[in-house]
Design a protein around this motif. Structure first.
Motif, PDB file in Angstrom:
ATOM      1  N   LEU A  27      -4.135   1.282  -7.971  1.00  0.00           N
ATOM      2  CA  LEU A  27      -2.716   1.607  -7.848  1.00  0.00           C
ATOM      3  C   LEU A  27      -1.837   0.534  -8.497  1.00  0.00           C
ATOM      4  CD1 LEU A  27      -2.413   2.888  -4.163  1.00  0.00           C
ATOM      5  CD2 LEU A  27      -2.145   4.243  -6.241  1.00  0.00           C
ATOM      6  N   THR A  37      -7.987   2.937  -3.699  1.00  0.00           N
ATOM      7  CA  THR A  37      -6.617   2.451  -3.883  1.00  0.00           C
ATOM      8  C   THR A  37      -6.526   1.254  -4.817  1.00  0.00           C
ATOM      9  OG1 THR A  37      -6.656   0.900  -2.005  1.00  0.00           O
ATOM     10  CG2 THR A  37      -6.101   3.196  -1.515  1.00  0.00           C
ATOM     11  N   THR A  81      -3.789   6.507  -1.342  1.00  0.00           N
ATOM     12  CA  THR A  81      -2.720   5.520  -1.183  1.00  0.00           C
ATOM     13  C   THR A  81      -2.686   5.094   0.275  1.00  0.00           C
ATOM     14  OG1 THR A  81      -0.995   7.150  -0.679  1.00  0.00           O
ATOM     15  CG2 THR A  81      -1.317   6.568  -3.006  1.00  0.00           C
TER      16      THR A  81
END
Length: 393
Positions: free
Chosen positions: A194, A191, A150
């Protein structure tokens, strides 16, 4: 500005060895060998454990002739038992290093596992015993490789872990400079999957790190310089990363800003985090979302001493009519654009525990970096404003 993520690639040595760029997860196995790992324990959260990226990481280790265990019994806000269980797995498996893989939760827990790997106490036994980090010799902390998934906490470049003490409903800081990872593998491709709201909330967390570091009253010009550019990167790229999640340039710049924020907050944090930490412990709410909601309320409370600073910052960001009001309006606008709630009641938080929240906030280490010294009553009132959506001064 770069339009191709392949241009955003490099090896850096600040604040630790960093290998940045799309696709660099494939280097994990060789990196393990470089730092002396033969049988590391990969620590992550259960949501990631079943994903292809973990299988890819373990395959990279296998190809390099490196054994690799897996531990993933970690809560979204990691608790002491998660760390203690991880230490037990580390010892039972005869491991010699830790791969900290994930968002802030996974990396924080993994770093704490590494620090406690060769100790006889539990993590909170260590803290409550009043032991100082200097009492743990460097050779008792195994090497750590951090792999963020993240762009928010920046825990991959941090010297501390936030672990929840469930018995006392408080978040505790496990601090030890020796837990700084030996190497960070920062691969923005990790990422891409996400969800929008997680991207938004973690990005706002990184913004809060950079912003509170910028507003801190402590003298640290280098951290201030890092923070101001970290804020600009979030302004430019967070909306794109949120709504066009496969944009690797935006994802790359967000990951850079996240690491910059965690580097910059050596200068200090402030009221956002002083409140977010107890609220996370009491309500088990997402840390980044808490900071995102609290942000304008804390800025308004600190206005009298940060107005000039934020006018300078808004000029750097290219905002019209550079001023405190201009910056505050931008914060409110980007929150609305990203779908961040206006107040804490949206997270089912009410004012019933405002006195407790105030007392916990003043005890939080972040409180020392707020531009204005606040009392527990000040924090209680600030919390109540954030619950009810009161943006008055």
């Amino acid at each position: 500005m770069p339009t191709d993520a392949s241009a955003l690639r490099g090896n850096w040595n600040y604040p630790t060895a960093m290998r940045f760029g799309v696709g660099r997860l494939s280097e994990l196995g060789e990196t393990c060998k470089e730092v002396g790992m033969k049988n590391p324990l990969l620590v992550t959260d259960p949501g990631l454990a079943a994903l292809p990226m973990i299988a890819e990481a373990m395959e990279s280790c296998k190809k390099a002739g490196v054994g690799c265990g897996l531990f993933s019994d970690i809560k979204a806000n990691p608790v002491g038992k998660n760390v203690d269980d991880g230490v037990a797995i580390y010892k039972a498996g005869g491991h010699d290093g830790v791969i900290a893989f994930g968002g802030g939760s996974g990396i924080d827990a993994a770093k704490a596992v590494a620090v406690m790997a060769h100790q006889t106490e539990t993590v909170f036994g260590y803290l409550e015993g009043g032991r100082d980090w200097e009492e743990i010799p460097a050779h008792e902390v195994p090497p750590i490789i951090a792999i963020p998934t993240t762009s928010g906490t920046g825990s991959e470049v941090g010297r501390a872990s936030i672990i929840t003490d469930e018995a006392n409903h408080v978040k505790r800081i496990v601090f030890n400079p020796k837990m700084m990872p030996s190497v960070v593998i920062a691969d923005p491709a990790l990422t891409v999957g996400l969800p929008k709201m997680i991207t938004a909330a973690t990005g706002m967390d990184a913004l809060s790190h950079n912003l509170e570091a910028f507003c801190s009253p402590h003298f640290h010009p280098m951290a201030e310089g890092i923070a101001i550019e970290g804020i600009r990167l979030m302004k430019e790229y967070l909306p794109t990363a949120t709504f066009e999640g496969s944009d690797l340039v935006a994802r790359s710049q967000m990951m850079i800003s996240s690491s910059m924020g965690a580097t910059a907050f050596q200068r200090g944090l402030g009221g956002m985090h002083a409140l977010a930490h107890p609220l996370g412990a009491l309500y088990d709410a997402h840390h980044g979302m808490l900071n995102a909601i609290l942000m304008p309320y804390v800025l308004i409370r600190n206005r009298e001493v940060i107005a000039d600073r934020l006018a300078r910052l808004s000029a750097y960001l290219g905002l019209a009519d550079p001023s405190f009001e201009s910056f505050l309006n931008w914060v409110l606008a980007i929150r609305e654009e990203l779908g961040i709630p206006n107040d804490l009641s949206a997270l089912d938080i009410d004012t019933k525990q405002s006195d407790l929240v105030g007392r916990m906030a003043i005890e939080d280490p972040s409180a020392g970096g707020n531009p204005i010294p606040l009392t527990s009553d000040d924090y209680s009132r600030l919390f109540e404003k954030a619950v009810t959506g009161d943006l008055s001064g």
